[in-house]
Scaffold this active site. Structure first.
Site, PDB file in Angstrom:
ATOM      1  N   ASP A   1       0.887  -1.171   0.000  1.00 44.64           N
ATOM      2  CA  ASP A   1       0.000   0.000   0.000  1.00 44.64           C
ATOM      3  C   ASP A   1       0.917   1.211   0.000  1.00 44.64           C
ATOM      4  O   ASP A   1       1.628   1.451   0.976  1.00 44.64           O
ATOM      5  CB  ASP A   1      -0.886  -0.046   1.252  1.00 44.64           C
ATOM      6  CG  ASP A   1      -1.754   1.210   1.393  1.00 44.64           C
ATOM      7  OD1 ASP A   1      -1.537   2.188   0.652  1.00 44.64           O
ATOM      8  OD2 ASP A   1      -2.637   1.196   2.273  1.00 44.64           O
TER       9      ASP A   1
ATOM     10  N   TYR B   1       1.396   0.220  14.550  1.00 45.77           N
ATOM     11  CA  TYR B   1       0.420   0.101  13.474  1.00 45.77           C
ATOM     12  C   TYR B   1       0.828   0.899  12.250  1.00 45.77           C
ATOM     13  O   TYR B   1       1.088   2.073  12.328  1.00 45.77           O
ATOM     14  CB  TYR B   1      -0.958   0.588  13.934  1.00 45.77           C
ATOM     15  CG  TYR B   1      -1.951   0.555  12.808  1.00 45.77           C
ATOM     16  CD1 TYR B   1      -2.389  -0.670  12.304  1.00 45.77           C
ATOM     17  CD2 TYR B   1      -2.416   1.715  12.218  1.00 45.77           C
ATOM     18  CE1 TYR B   1      -3.263  -0.727  11.250  1.00 45.77           C
ATOM     19  CE2 TYR B   1      -3.303   1.669  11.161  1.00 45.77           C
ATOM     20  CZ  TYR B   1      -3.726   0.445  10.688  1.00 45.77           C
ATOM     21  OH  TYR B   1      -4.589   0.398   9.634  1.00 45.77           O
TER      22      TYR B   1
ATOM     23  N   LYS C   1      -3.003  -2.483   7.632  1.00 49.25           N
ATOM     24  CA  LYS C   1      -3.223  -3.924   7.705  1.00 49.25           C
ATOM     25  C   LYS C   1      -2.357  -4.612   6.652  1.00 49.25           C
ATOM     26  O   LYS C   1      -2.149  -4.081   5.571  1.00 49.25           O
ATOM     27  CB  LYS C   1      -4.707  -4.197   7.437  1.00 49.25           C
ATOM     28  CG  LYS C   1      -5.189  -5.498   8.000  1.00 49.25           C
ATOM     29  CD  LYS C   1      -5.335  -5.456   9.501  1.00 49.25           C
ATOM     30  CE  LYS C   1      -5.362  -6.842  10.083  1.00 49.25           C
ATOM     31  NZ  LYS C   1      -5.302  -6.814  11.537  1.00 49.25           N
TER      32      LYS C   1
HETATM   33  C1  F6R Z   1      -7.802  -0.457   7.616  1.00 44.80           C
HETATM   34  C2  F6R Z   1      -7.607   0.838   6.967  1.00 44.80           C
HETATM   35  C3  F6R Z   1      -8.558   1.931   7.244  1.00 44.80           C
HETATM   36  C4  F6R Z   1      -7.943   2.964   8.195  1.00 44.80           C
HETATM   37  C5  F6R Z   1      -8.944   4.067   8.541  1.00 44.80           C
HETATM   38  C6  F6R Z   1      -8.330   5.162   9.389  1.00 44.80           C
HETATM   39  O1  F6R Z   1      -6.834  -1.375   7.215  1.00 44.80           O
HETATM   40  O2  F6R Z   1      -6.662   1.050   6.236  1.00 44.80           O
HETATM   41  O3  F6R Z   1      -9.770   1.444   7.750  1.00 44.80           O
HETATM   42  O4  F6R Z   1      -7.486   2.343   9.355  1.00 44.80           O
HETATM   43  O5  F6R Z   1      -9.420   4.666   7.345  1.00 44.80           O
HETATM   44  O6  F6R Z   1      -7.197   5.617   8.753  1.00 44.80           O
HETATM   45  P1  F6R Z   1      -6.311   6.841   9.282  1.00 44.80           P
HETATM   46  O7  F6R Z   1      -5.987   6.568  10.735  1.00 44.80           O
HETATM   47  O8  F6R Z   1      -5.134   6.829   8.372  1.00 44.80           O
HETATM   48  O9  F6R Z   1      -7.176   8.065   9.124  1.00 44.80           O
HETATM   49 MG    MG Z   2      -4.082   2.236   3.068  1.00 42.71          MG
HETATM   50 MG    MG Z   3      -4.900  -2.228   1.888  1.00 45.28          MG
END
Ligand code: F6R
Ligand code: MG
Ligand code: MG
Length: 383
Positions: free
Chosen positions: A10, A227, A230
């Site tokens: 990603d 973190y 994922k």
């Molecule tokens: C799960 C994922 C999304 C983010 C969510 C919050 O793998 O990528 O669900 O965790 O959109 O993202 P941030 O903290 O970057 O705003």
């Molecule tokens: Mg992402």
């Molecule tokens: Mg992804």
């Protein structure tokens, strides 16, 4: 011998964490094409699922080859530059280190590779998941290679009747064990029923010893120690003849089983089989999804892709996934929709506990110390 390497990362989402911008794919393709012209690669295909770019490459250099991994790293770096210039979301998020040192393993990207003697005809399927983790493959891999209710060939095809060998990794302890189906089926299930700890890394034919399937078992949160998104998984499965048929390999995905991931990597949800066109996540940043690309390999060339879930045969699975998504979502912030404390990617609980520590009492009214309050939360990262 031909090596199939699938390396994914990603490197920036469009919009948010939902999808991949076409300019990133183009930037990656340019690097792949350079690699093909230089003779490092026999062939390549640049794919995507959700917000992940998947590089599917063939070559004769074997697994973990520095040049092939270097090429993938360069492709992700070039695409990251584009992502940064467009201010895409989380640009470069899976490239955890600044300098490449010979192998992308442990540097952020996910990897699945197999080196094979190409058969007279070599059908393979590359599965690409988003908003979930490598343990998501445990259930379908078991059903494909060990469950006679899924794979008729295990019972009625002489070439499959000896069964398959499973290589299972303990991703916490970095250990592995090889177990044979059908004899050791219950032992296999005892491990892989806990997919957050035990992942099926590979499957082998017991009749010929050949590799049948391989998955990525990187865990970004373990690699990075914090973190960073994922670790959306990939896997490669060989089909037909001494392996399960294409239809037996796809069949488990008619059941959208529950997997961890989804919103903020912290929720259980159904894995939905989708076409490339439907690969963008939406609802609650999901639900978790899987794309299946089929190829015939011809002297190392990738004849394809064929978008295997772009088919009405998977409409019911998608409908069931939507129903399960509705049902799970209604739990809101409650387990088992929200993951148990140790498995959540995001948590505010240590902060809440710290803030409220002075109000935490024993049942006889004695106030606990902050340390006592924190100790009450098992395996949480409290910095
Ligand atoms: C799960 C994922 C999304 C983010 C969510 C919050 O793998 O990528 O669900 O965790 O959109 O993202 P941030 O903290 O970057 O705003
Ligand atoms: Mg992402
Ligand atoms: Mg992804």
């Amino acid at each position: 011998m031909v090596t199939i390497s699938v390396i994914k990362a990603d490197i920036g989402g469009w919009v948010g964490h939902s999808g991949v911008h076409p300019d990133l794919l183009e930037a990656a393709r340019e690097v792949m094409e350079k690699g093909r012209k230089q003779g490092v690669l026999l062939d390549y295909h640049v794919a995507y699922c959700g917000d992940d770019v998947n590089l599917i490459m063939t070559h004769t250099r074997g697994n973990e080859d520095p040049e092939v991994h270097g090429l993938a790293w360069e492709a992700f770096q070039k695409a990251t530059e584009v992502a940064k210039s467009l201010k895409l979301y989380g640009a470069g998020q899976d490239l955890l280190v600044d300098a490449f040192s010979g192998n992308v393993r442990g540097m952020g990207p996910g990897v699945a590779e197999m080196t094979i003697e190409e058969r007279k005809s070599e059908p393979i399927i590359v599965f690409m998941g988003d908003k979930t983790s490598p343990g998501a493959w445990n259930l379908p891999l078991f059903r494909i290679f060990a469950d006679p209710f899924n794979t008729a060939g295990l019972v009625i095809a002489p070439s499959l009747h000896k069964g398959f060998r499973f290589e299972i990794h303990d991703i916490q302890e970095s250990k592995r064990i090889f177990l044979d189906a059908p004899e050791e089926m219950y032992d296999i299930l005892a491990f892989i029923g806990a997919p957050e700890r035990y992942n099926i890394k590979a499957v082998y034919s017991r009749a010929t010893g050949e590799i049948a399937a391989v998955s990525s078992t990187e865990r970004l949160s373990l690699v990075a120690g914090r973190y960073v998104g994922k670790d959306d998984p990939v896997m490669i499965v060989r089909c037909q003849s001494q392996f399960p048929a294409v239809g037996e390999v796809l069949e488990p995905f008619t059941f959208p089983h529950l997997v961890p991931g989804w919103m903020r990597g912290s929720h259980m949800g159904p894995i939905m089989p989708v076409s490339l066109e439907q690969a963008r996540t939406a609802r609650f940043d999901g639900p978790p999804r899987v794309v299946a690309l089929g190829f015939q390999i011809s002297d190392g060339r990738l004849i394809g892709p064929v978008d295997m879930f772009d088919n009405p045969a998977f409409d019911e699975a998608r409908r069931m996934a939507n129903q399960v998504a509705d049902y799970m979502r209604r739990h809101g912030p409650f387990e088992p929709h929200r993951l148990p404390l140790e498995e959540m990617e995001y948590t505010t609980l240590p902060d809440i506990l710290k803030r409220l520590a002075s109000r935490m009492e024993d049942l006889d009214g004695r106030t606990a110390t902050t340390e006592e309050a924190l100790r009450a939360m098992p395996e949480m990262d409290v910095d």
